[in-house]
Design a protein around this motif. Structure first.
Motif, PDB file in Angstrom:
ATOM      1  N   VAL A   1       0.821  -1.087   0.053  1.00  0.00           N
ATOM      2  CA  VAL A   1       0.017  -0.102   0.139  1.00  0.00           C
ATOM      3  C   VAL A   1       0.805   1.476   0.080  1.00  0.00           C
ATOM      4  CG1 VAL A   1      -1.667   1.192   1.578  1.00  0.00           C
ATOM      5  CG2 VAL A   1      -2.052  -1.007   0.999  1.00  0.00           C
ATOM      6  N   GLU A   2       1.794   1.292   0.857  1.00  0.00           N
ATOM      7  CA  GLU A   2       2.745   2.546   0.849  1.00  0.00           C
ATOM      8  C   GLU A   2       3.440   2.448  -0.372  1.00  0.00           C
ATOM      9  OE1 GLU A   2       4.958   1.828   4.280  1.00  0.00           O
ATOM     10  OE2 GLU A   2       3.439   2.170   5.608  1.00  0.00           O
ATOM     11  N   LEU A   3       4.097   1.653  -1.041  1.00  0.00           N
ATOM     12  CA  LEU A   3       4.610   1.850  -2.121  1.00  0.00           C
ATOM     13  C   LEU A   3       3.804   2.188  -3.510  1.00  0.00           C
ATOM     14  CD1 LEU A   3       7.225  -1.418  -2.288  1.00  0.00           C
ATOM     15  CD2 LEU A   3       7.638   1.305  -2.076  1.00  0.00           C
ATOM     16  N   PHE A   4       2.538   1.494  -3.426  1.00  0.00           N
ATOM     17  CA  PHE A   4       1.580   1.684  -4.679  1.00  0.00           C
ATOM     18  C   PHE A   4       1.242   3.509  -4.341  1.00  0.00           C
ATOM     19  CE2 PHE A   4      -0.299  -2.763  -4.615  1.00  0.00           C
ATOM     20  CZ  PHE A   4       0.802  -3.031  -5.257  1.00  0.00           C
ATOM     21  N   GLU A   5       0.973   3.890  -3.064  1.00  0.00           N
ATOM     22  CA  GLU A   5       0.510   5.232  -2.973  1.00  0.00           C
ATOM     23  C   GLU A   5       1.710   6.167  -3.313  1.00  0.00           C
ATOM     24  OE1 GLU A   5      -2.622   4.802   0.736  1.00  0.00           O
ATOM     25  OE2 GLU A   5      -0.566   5.507   1.056  1.00  0.00           O
ATOM     26  N   GLY A   6       2.812   5.880  -2.876  1.00  0.00           N
ATOM     27  CA  GLY A   6       4.009   6.722  -3.197  1.00  0.00           C
ATOM     28  C   GLY A   6       4.604   6.720  -4.278  1.00  0.00           C
ATOM     29  N   ARG A   7       4.698   5.592  -4.948  1.00  0.00           N
ATOM     30  CA  ARG A   7       5.363   5.152  -6.110  1.00  0.00           C
ATOM     31  C   ARG A   7       4.402   4.938  -7.549  1.00  0.00           C
ATOM     32  NH1 ARG A   7      10.073   0.718  -5.884  1.00  0.00           N
ATOM     33  NH2 ARG A   7      10.586   1.881  -4.461  1.00  0.00           N
ATOM     34  N   GLY A   8       3.380   4.333  -7.184  1.00  0.00           N
ATOM     35  CA  GLY A   8       2.578   4.185  -8.162  1.00  0.00           C
ATOM     36  C   GLY A   8       2.338   2.492  -8.200  1.00  0.00           C
ATOM     37  N   TYR A   9       1.349   2.038  -8.808  1.00  0.00           N
ATOM     38  CA  TYR A   9       1.040   0.643  -8.874  1.00  0.00           C
ATOM     39  C   TYR A   9       1.946   0.100  -9.797  1.00  0.00           C
ATOM     40  CZ  TYR A   9      -1.160  -4.074  -9.765  1.00  0.00           C
ATOM     41  OH  TYR A   9      -1.473  -5.289  -9.907  1.00  0.00           O
ATOM     42  N   GLU A  10       1.998   0.329 -11.252  1.00  0.00           N
ATOM     43  CA  GLU A  10       2.697  -0.002 -12.123  1.00  0.00           C
ATOM     44  C   GLU A  10       4.158  -0.221 -12.063  1.00  0.00           C
ATOM     45  OE1 GLU A  10       0.447  -0.303 -16.151  1.00  0.00           O
ATOM     46  OE2 GLU A  10       0.124   1.670 -15.270  1.00  0.00           O
ATOM     47  N   GLU A  11       4.756   0.899 -11.357  1.00  0.00           N
ATOM     48  CA  GLU A  11       6.103   1.159 -11.069  1.00  0.00           C
ATOM     49  C   GLU A  11       6.583   0.442 -10.105  1.00  0.00           C
ATOM     50  OE1 GLU A  11       4.322   4.259 -13.450  1.00  0.00           O
ATOM     51  OE2 GLU A  11       3.834   3.674 -11.389  1.00  0.00           O
ATOM     52  N   THR A  12       5.730  -0.199  -9.079  1.00  0.00           N
ATOM     53  CA  THR A  12       6.201  -1.062  -7.834  1.00  0.00           C
ATOM     54  C   THR A  12       6.151  -2.684  -8.329  1.00  0.00           C
ATOM     55  OG1 THR A  12       5.092   0.335  -6.614  1.00  0.00           O
ATOM     56  CG2 THR A  12       5.628  -1.759  -5.636  1.00  0.00           C
ATOM     57  N   THR A  13       7.255  -3.247  -8.138  1.00  0.00           N
ATOM     58  CA  THR A  13       7.535  -4.464  -8.429  1.00  0.00           C
ATOM     59  C   THR A  13       7.169  -5.505  -7.313  1.00  0.00           C
ATOM     60  OG1 THR A  13       9.840  -4.745  -8.100  1.00  0.00           O
ATOM     61  CG2 THR A  13       9.223  -3.875 -10.153  1.00  0.00           C
ATOM     62  N   VAL A  14       7.141  -6.796  -7.619  1.00  0.00           N
ATOM     63  CA  VAL A  14       7.019  -7.655  -6.430  1.00  0.00           C
ATOM     64  C   VAL A  14       8.130  -7.726  -5.723  1.00  0.00           C
ATOM     65  CG1 VAL A  14       6.818 -10.237  -5.932  1.00  0.00           C
ATOM     66  CG2 VAL A  14       5.048  -9.143  -7.503  1.00  0.00           C
ATOM     67  N   ALA A  15       9.413  -7.566  -6.284  1.00  0.00           N
ATOM     68  CA  ALA A  15      10.659  -7.676  -5.561  1.00  0.00           C
ATOM     69  C   ALA A  15      10.802  -6.347  -4.581  1.00  0.00           C
ATOM     70  CB  ALA A  15      11.857  -7.493  -6.378  1.00  0.00           C
ATOM     71  N   ASP A  16      10.084  -5.205  -5.071  1.00  0.00           N
ATOM     72  CA  ASP A  16      10.098  -4.316  -4.335  1.00  0.00           C
ATOM     73  C   ASP A  16       9.389  -4.364  -3.026  1.00  0.00           C
ATOM     74  OD1 ASP A  16      11.597  -2.532  -6.229  1.00  0.00           O
ATOM     75  OD2 ASP A  16       9.868  -1.846  -7.124  1.00  0.00           O
ATOM     76  N   ILE A  17       8.217  -4.882  -3.271  1.00  0.00           N
ATOM     77  CA  ILE A  17       7.447  -5.035  -2.105  1.00  0.00           C
ATOM     78  C   ILE A  17       7.902  -6.188  -1.079  1.00  0.00           C
ATOM     79  CG2 ILE A  17       5.010  -6.040  -1.531  1.00  0.00           C
ATOM     80  CD1 ILE A  17       4.066  -5.111  -4.413  1.00  0.00           C
ATOM     81  N   ALA A  18       8.512  -7.017  -1.567  1.00  0.00           N
ATOM     82  CA  ALA A  18       9.205  -8.166  -0.767  1.00  0.00           C
ATOM     83  C   ALA A  18      10.308  -7.563   0.199  1.00  0.00           C
ATOM     84  CB  ALA A  18       9.432  -9.427  -1.390  1.00  0.00           C
ATOM     85  N   ALA A  19      10.969  -6.763  -0.582  1.00  0.00           N
ATOM     86  CA  ALA A  19      12.207  -6.007   0.161  1.00  0.00           C
ATOM     87  C   ALA A  19      11.824  -5.160   1.317  1.00  0.00           C
ATOM     88  CB  ALA A  19      13.026  -5.252  -0.726  1.00  0.00           C
ATOM     89  N   ALA A  20      10.687  -4.183   1.045  1.00  0.00           N
ATOM     90  CA  ALA A  20      10.089  -3.281   2.012  1.00  0.00           C
ATOM     91  C   ALA A  20       9.383  -4.101   3.003  1.00  0.00           C
ATOM     92  CB  ALA A  20       9.135  -2.533   1.392  1.00  0.00           C
ATOM     93  N   ALA A  21       8.973  -5.265   3.036  1.00  0.00           N
ATOM     94  CA  ALA A  21       8.478  -6.191   4.138  1.00  0.00           C
ATOM     95  C   ALA A  21       9.616  -6.878   4.535  1.00  0.00           C
ATOM     96  CB  ALA A  21       7.426  -6.984   3.621  1.00  0.00           C
TER      97      ALA A  21
END
Length: 217
Positions: free
Chosen positions: A23-43
């Motif tokens: 949610v934080e990445l989608f809001e800040g960076r955009g859905y299409e600009e966010t990858t699964v790897a980005d989300i995993a790393a942030a978590a």
């Protein structure tokens, strides 16, 4: 605490961490600009762990769909003596809206709902998933409503009633979510969702005592 309960709590924490990061990445960076790897790393987990919880990136926007449908079905099953089909349906939809799942507090759930509506307008995969999820939910709720009121609603009548009410709510929420949600307080957004839904449903509720929904043949 039994080992199984500890594992369940750990899984729930990881699932929530993934949702929060997404949610934080989608809001800040955009859905299409966010990858699964980005989300995993942030978590703070690996990509393989991500796929143990979610089959795809778009699934993050639909984390409690089955639980909502179950809440609606349970509300229909617990109908009270004398309740009309419209009254039961409205109570079922409210139950679905008030039960986003134990793993989602109001703040996060509201932000996910807003993101889902916004991303659906521009990303075909999410739009298709949203349309399919709503269709499946409507079919199940209509089926349960027909079963609960077989003398008053046939299958077509139940489907029409559910489609009309759900369509009205969906249309209103689409307008509510036109503006970006980044930086918006989640609790305030949840209140807006609840108020908008209640306002849309109020005419149905007010007229439900007067409506006589007969079988359609």
């Amino acid at each position: 605490m039994p080992p199984s309960a500890l594992r369940d709590r750990k899984r729930e924490r990881t699932r929530r961490a993934l949702l929060q990061a997404a949610v934080e990445l989608f809001e800040g960076r955009g859905y299409e600009e966010t990858t699964v790897a980005d989300i995993a790393a942030a978590a703070d987990v690996g990509t393989r762990t991500f796929f143990n919880y979610f089959a795809s990136k778009e699934e993050l926007l639909f984390p409690a769909q089955d639980e909502r449908v179950r809440a609606a079905v349970a509300a229909i099953a617990s109908r009270r003596p004398g309740e009309r089909p419209v009254e039961v349906l409205l109570r079922a939809l409210r139950a679905a809206g008030d039960n986003p799942g134990e793993h989602l507090v109001d703040d996060l759930n509201a932000r996910i709902a807003a993101l889902r509506a916004q991303v659906s307008r521009t990303v075909p995969a999410v739009s298709g998933r949203a349309a399919h999820a709503q269709l499946v939910a409507q079919r199940e709720i209509a089926r349960q409503l027909h079963t609960a009121f077989p003398a008053e609603l046939d299958e077509v009548g139940a489907a029409a009633l559910v489609g009309a009410v759900v369509g009205a709510v969906s249309g209103a929420l689409t307008v509510l979510f036109q503006s970006p949600v980044a930086g918006v307080d989640g609790e305030r957004l949840h209140r807006q969702i609840h108020e908008t839904t209640s306002r849309v449903l109020q005419p149905w509720l007010a007229s439900s005592t007067k409506m006589q929904v007969g079988p359609m043949h």
